[in-house]
Design a protein around this motif. Structure first.
Motif, mmCIF file in Angstrom:
data_model
loop_
_atom_site.group_PDB
_atom_site.id
_atom_site.type_symbol
_atom_site.label_atom_id
_atom_site.label_comp_id
_atom_site.label_asym_id
_atom_site.label_seq_id
_atom_site.Cartn_x
_atom_site.Cartn_y
_atom_site.Cartn_z
ATOM 1 N N THR A 290 0.827 -1.212 0.000
ATOM 2 C CA THR A 290 0.000 0.000 0.000
ATOM 3 C C THR A 290 0.854 1.252 0.000
ATOM 4 O O THR A 290 0.583 2.208 -0.741
ATOM 5 N N MET A 291 1.897 1.261 0.802
ATOM 6 C CA MET A 291 2.779 2.430 0.851
ATOM 7 C C MET A 291 3.481 2.644 -0.479
ATOM 8 O O MET A 291 3.687 3.787 -0.913
ATOM 9 N N LYS B 201 3.107 6.009 -2.669
ATOM 10 C CA LYS B 201 4.319 6.746 -3.034
ATOM 11 C C LYS B 201 4.441 6.890 -4.545
ATOM 12 O O LYS B 201 4.780 7.968 -5.053
#
Length: 283
Positions: free
Chosen positions: A17-18, A22
């Motif tokens: 998810t990060m 990003k």
């Protein structure tokens, strides 16, 4: 499944998810809807000032004059302004999504789980962040509550007193209701008047139970609404729930739905339109 395997899945989902967030921030320009913030902020401050000048003193004098039945009625509904009603389910939803093995889900189920995850994250951002802001403001300003009107009057400020007696402005419950209204406004813009009526009524109960002045609730409601709109704008840039920013406001995607539709609408769409729907979720 062992605890170690569950931890690895949770960590993997979080890191994925990060990486998505990003990457989308990196490739998508900072283009947001052109909202007349100056006009809205001026209207918000004007309403709060009007409530302070015309209603606050009367609310302080009428504290305790309401009938016990009416106070009991409003006391029941005022609890729906507590952030826990919205933050706890949203947090549990995110935890469940983080522990889910997405590869085992069918395409349609994955889309529903994805939408619920994004919706929970939106609630967490709008309600949670506005809740943090309102607590910083109310203890930093230190306005006395109407319960102490006879002792302190309508405008008694005790900055950083860190005392619940001096945590009146803005109202935390009203801020939560403003954030809820903002979320509903973004997702169901055609029913905005229903959402406004319900959330404003719940916010106003803080006056009748003697916890806040009218200007406290107006200020809090506007603060929560602003946080919800800004959260929606950021989500639109990321492609979560909303389409790429339009000129006026974030618009929900056609693929966003929280319930599985019978017969799957995607099957009835031409192949070209299905590809367009799926491409909307890509960075």
């Amino acid at each position: 499944m062992s605890a170690v395997a569950l931890y690895r899945r949770s960590l993997g989902n979080f890191l994925d998810t990060m990486r998505i967030v990003k990457r989308r921030f990196a490739v998508r320009p900072a283009r947001y809807p052109e909202i007349a913030w100056v006009v809205w902020v001026f209207a918000w401050l004007l309403l709060a000032a009007a409530a302070f000048l015309t209603l606050d003193s009367a609310a302080g004098r009428m504290r305790g004059a309401w009938s016990p039945g009416f106070v009991h009625f409003t006391d029941f509904f005022t609890d729906f302004g507590l952030g826990g009603w919205y933050l706890i389910p949203a947090g549990l939803c995110l935890v469940a999504a983080n522990l889910t093995d997405w590869r085992r889900l069918s395409r349609q189920t994955r889309l529903i789980v994805y939408n619920w995850t994004c919706f929970a994250f939106l609630v967490l951002c709008a309600v949670g962040l506005s809740g943090l802001a309102v607590n910083l403001l109310k203890y930093g300003i230190g306005r006395a509550r109407p319960l102490y009107f006879d002792s302190f009057g309508v405008l008694s400020l005790h900055p950083f007193a860190m005392d619940a007696r001096f945590a009146g402005f803005p109202s935390g419950h009203a801020t939560t209701m403003g954030a809820v209204f903002g979320i509903l406004l973004l997702l169901f813009p055609r029913r905005w008047y229903i959402a406004l009526a319900v959330t404003a009524c719940i916010a106003s109960t803080r006056v009748f139970v003697g916890a806040h002045y009218p200007s406290d609730t107006v200020a809090g409601f506007g603060l929560g609404l602003a946080f919800a709109i800004v959260s929606g704008m950021v989500f639109a840039r990321l492609g979560f729930i909303f389409r790429r920013p339009s000129s006026t406001r974030p618009v929900p995607k056609r693929t966003f739905r929280l319930l599985s539709s019978s017969g799957s609408k995607d099957k009835a769409l031409p192949a070209r339109r299905r590809r367009e729907h799926l491409s909307a979720d890509r960075p």
